[in-house]
Design a protein around this motif. Sequence first.
Motif, PDB file in Angstrom:
ATOM      1  N   ASP A 148      -5.354  -9.361   4.084  1.00 44.37           N
ATOM      2  CA  ASP A 148      -6.376  -8.464   3.970  1.00 44.37           C
ATOM      3  C   ASP A 148      -7.826  -8.946   3.918  1.00 44.37           C
ATOM      4  O   ASP A 148      -8.531  -8.151   4.301  1.00 44.37           O
ATOM      5  CB  ASP A 148      -6.176  -7.650   2.680  1.00 44.37           C
ATOM      6  CG  ASP A 148      -4.729  -6.940   2.597  1.00 44.37           C
ATOM      7  OD1 ASP A 148      -4.574  -6.194   3.861  1.00 44.37           O
ATOM      8  OD2 ASP A 148      -4.287  -6.472   1.646  1.00 44.37           O
TER       9      ASP A 148
ATOM     10  N   ASP B 131      -9.245  -8.650   7.021  1.00 44.44           N
ATOM     11  CA  ASP B 131      -8.892  -7.294   7.728  1.00 44.44           C
ATOM     12  C   ASP B 131      -8.214  -7.582   8.908  1.00 44.44           C
ATOM     13  O   ASP B 131      -8.254  -6.956  10.090  1.00 44.44           O
ATOM     14  CB  ASP B 131     -10.766  -7.120   8.299  1.00 44.44           C
ATOM     15  CG  ASP B 131     -11.268  -5.953   7.321  1.00 44.44           C
ATOM     16  OD1 ASP B 131     -10.443  -5.573   6.426  1.00 44.44           O
ATOM     17  OD2 ASP B 131     -12.267  -5.760   7.412  1.00 44.44           O
ATOM     18  N   ASP B 132      -7.097  -8.321   8.896  1.00 44.63           N
ATOM     19  CA  ASP B 132      -6.160  -8.511   9.720  1.00 44.63           C
ATOM     20  C   ASP B 132      -6.518  -8.748  11.109  1.00 44.63           C
ATOM     21  O   ASP B 132      -6.413  -7.775  11.940  1.00 44.63           O
ATOM     22  CB  ASP B 132      -5.411  -6.951   9.572  1.00 44.63           C
ATOM     23  CG  ASP B 132      -4.610  -6.970   8.415  1.00 44.63           C
ATOM     24  OD1 ASP B 132      -4.512  -7.708   7.554  1.00 44.63           O
ATOM     25  OD2 ASP B 132      -3.765  -5.818   8.203  1.00 44.63           O
TER      26      ASP B 132
ATOM     27  N   TYR C  88      -1.379  -9.590  15.170  1.00 48.44           N
ATOM     28  CA  TYR C  88      -2.379  -9.515  14.299  1.00 48.44           C
ATOM     29  C   TYR C  88      -2.071 -10.288  12.953  1.00 48.44           C
ATOM     30  O   TYR C  88      -0.725 -10.146  12.583  1.00 48.44           O
ATOM     31  CB  TYR C  88      -3.061  -7.892  13.629  1.00 48.44           C
ATOM     32  CG  TYR C  88      -3.539  -7.144  14.901  1.00 48.44           C
ATOM     33  CD1 TYR C  88      -5.084  -7.248  14.842  1.00 48.44           C
ATOM     34  CD2 TYR C  88      -2.559  -6.466  15.979  1.00 48.44           C
ATOM     35  CE1 TYR C  88      -5.469  -6.588  16.104  1.00 48.44           C
ATOM     36  CE2 TYR C  88      -3.257  -5.859  16.789  1.00 48.44           C
ATOM     37  CZ  TYR C  88      -4.576  -5.644  16.971  1.00 48.44           C
ATOM     38  OH  TYR C  88      -5.119  -5.132  18.068  1.00 48.44           O
TER      39      TYR C  88
ATOM     40  N   LYS D  53      -1.725 -10.824   9.277  1.00 44.33           N
ATOM     41  CA  LYS D  53      -1.534  -9.980   8.146  1.00 44.33           C
ATOM     42  C   LYS D  53      -2.552 -10.673   6.941  1.00 44.33           C
ATOM     43  O   LYS D  53      -1.841 -11.534   6.228  1.00 44.33           O
ATOM     44  CB  LYS D  53      -0.108  -9.779   7.615  1.00 44.33           C
ATOM     45  CG  LYS D  53       0.461  -8.396   8.061  1.00 44.33           C
ATOM     46  CD  LYS D  53       1.944  -8.335   7.880  1.00 44.33           C
ATOM     47  CE  LYS D  53       2.268  -8.055   6.306  1.00 44.33           C
ATOM     48  NZ  LYS D  53       1.999  -6.834   5.957  1.00 44.33           N
TER      49      LYS D  53
ATOM     50  N   THR E  10      -3.182   5.054   2.809  1.00 43.24           N
ATOM     51  CA  THR E  10      -4.253   4.383   2.815  1.00 43.24           C
ATOM     52  C   THR E  10      -4.892   4.282   4.173  1.00 43.24           C
ATOM     53  O   THR E  10      -4.066   4.228   5.313  1.00 43.24           O
ATOM     54  CB  THR E  10      -4.337   2.888   2.355  1.00 43.24           C
ATOM     55  OG1 THR E  10      -3.232   2.191   3.082  1.00 43.24           O
ATOM     56  CG2 THR E  10      -4.055   3.100   0.951  1.00 43.24           C
TER      57      THR E  10
ATOM     58  N   ASN F 163      -8.145  -0.604   5.692  1.00 46.69           N
ATOM     59  CA  ASN F 163      -7.652  -1.607   5.072  1.00 46.69           C
ATOM     60  C   ASN F 163      -7.875  -1.326   3.349  1.00 46.69           C
ATOM     61  O   ASN F 163      -8.248  -1.962   2.683  1.00 46.69           O
ATOM     62  CB  ASN F 163      -8.519  -2.878   5.406  1.00 46.69           C
ATOM     63  CG  ASN F 163      -7.979  -4.207   4.780  1.00 46.69           C
ATOM     64  OD1 ASN F 163      -6.682  -4.089   4.180  1.00 46.69           O
ATOM     65  ND2 ASN F 163      -8.622  -5.275   4.521  1.00 46.69           N
TER      66      ASN F 163
ATOM     67  N   LYS G 145       0.995  -1.042   0.030  1.00 44.07           N
ATOM     68  CA  LYS G 145      -0.076   0.041  -0.057  1.00 44.07           C
ATOM     69  C   LYS G 145       0.677   1.517   0.019  1.00 44.07           C
ATOM     70  O   LYS G 145       0.510   2.315  -0.356  1.00 44.07           O
ATOM     71  CB  LYS G 145      -0.911  -0.086   1.255  1.00 44.07           C
ATOM     72  CG  LYS G 145      -2.152  -1.054   1.086  1.00 44.07           C
ATOM     73  CD  LYS G 145      -3.042  -1.150   2.246  1.00 44.07           C
ATOM     74  CE  LYS G 145      -3.792  -2.261   2.431  1.00 44.07           C
ATOM     75  NZ  LYS G 145      -3.529  -3.239   3.328  1.00 44.07           N
TER      76      LYS G 145
END
Length: 238
Positions: A125, A128-129, A121, A123, A33, A36, A11
């Motif tokens: 996408d 949404d992590d 968390y 990773k 960004t 997400n 990103k």
Amino acid sequence: MEKGKLLYEGKAKQLFQTNESEVIWVEYLNQATALNGAKKDQIKGKGELNNRITSLIFDYLKSKKIKNHFIKRLSANEQLIQAVEIIPLEVVVRNVAAGSFSKRLAIPEGTSLSLPIVEFYYKKDELDDPMVIDDHILFLQIASTEEIAQLRQLALEVNHALIELFDSIDIQLIDFKLEFGRQKEGSLLLADEVSPDTCRLWDKKTNEHLDKDIYRRDLGDIVPVYQEVLNRLEKRGK
Ligand code: TMP
């Protein structure tokens, strides 16, 4: 060193091959960004500011004996890093309640935590992590028990060093996110970036946000704010 083909586009950064297999060429982008990727903007100057800030911070961490992937800054928005296999975990350290922690547990933002809290968390996408616990990490075969312990230890060491750094420039380190990679022989190495995109930084005197929450929460222009963080870091170095 020669820049080769594009390996990965994230990103906020593009990663390129070089003529050395262990070295990656990174270009910091002006893209910002949030949510997400649902909120996305081009912000002139952001790539350069994060490249400069991350370079200074990774050099500082090296001086504190915290190994990391940074090799050297090449230009305003480019740097060389060591190639690692990125572990798909975001390691978050919190010193003061804010953001998702405050929301999840209904703890007012700004509440000091008696001990730093480390969270993981995944990773991913598409998911949404999500936050994960040790057993999830083991089940998903993301990292071993020993690696999880090392990640916690390393994250706390980075926290200790960063609190000292930011304190010296009148900034309170609220929380931050780290990523780690595995080197060829298997040992862990701090990777990715450390910048106002990945940390919550509050001015010690005014409590003003000096980080990406300005963008996430539509509080104004991030460029002068990131520039202020860079100016303070550069002034400290002189
Ligand atoms: P959070 O309060 O939204 O969980 O964020 C904690 C810290 O981690 C904050 O400094 C911002 C940083 N962070 C990232 O760098 N990337 C991310 O994707 C997320 C969710 C947080």
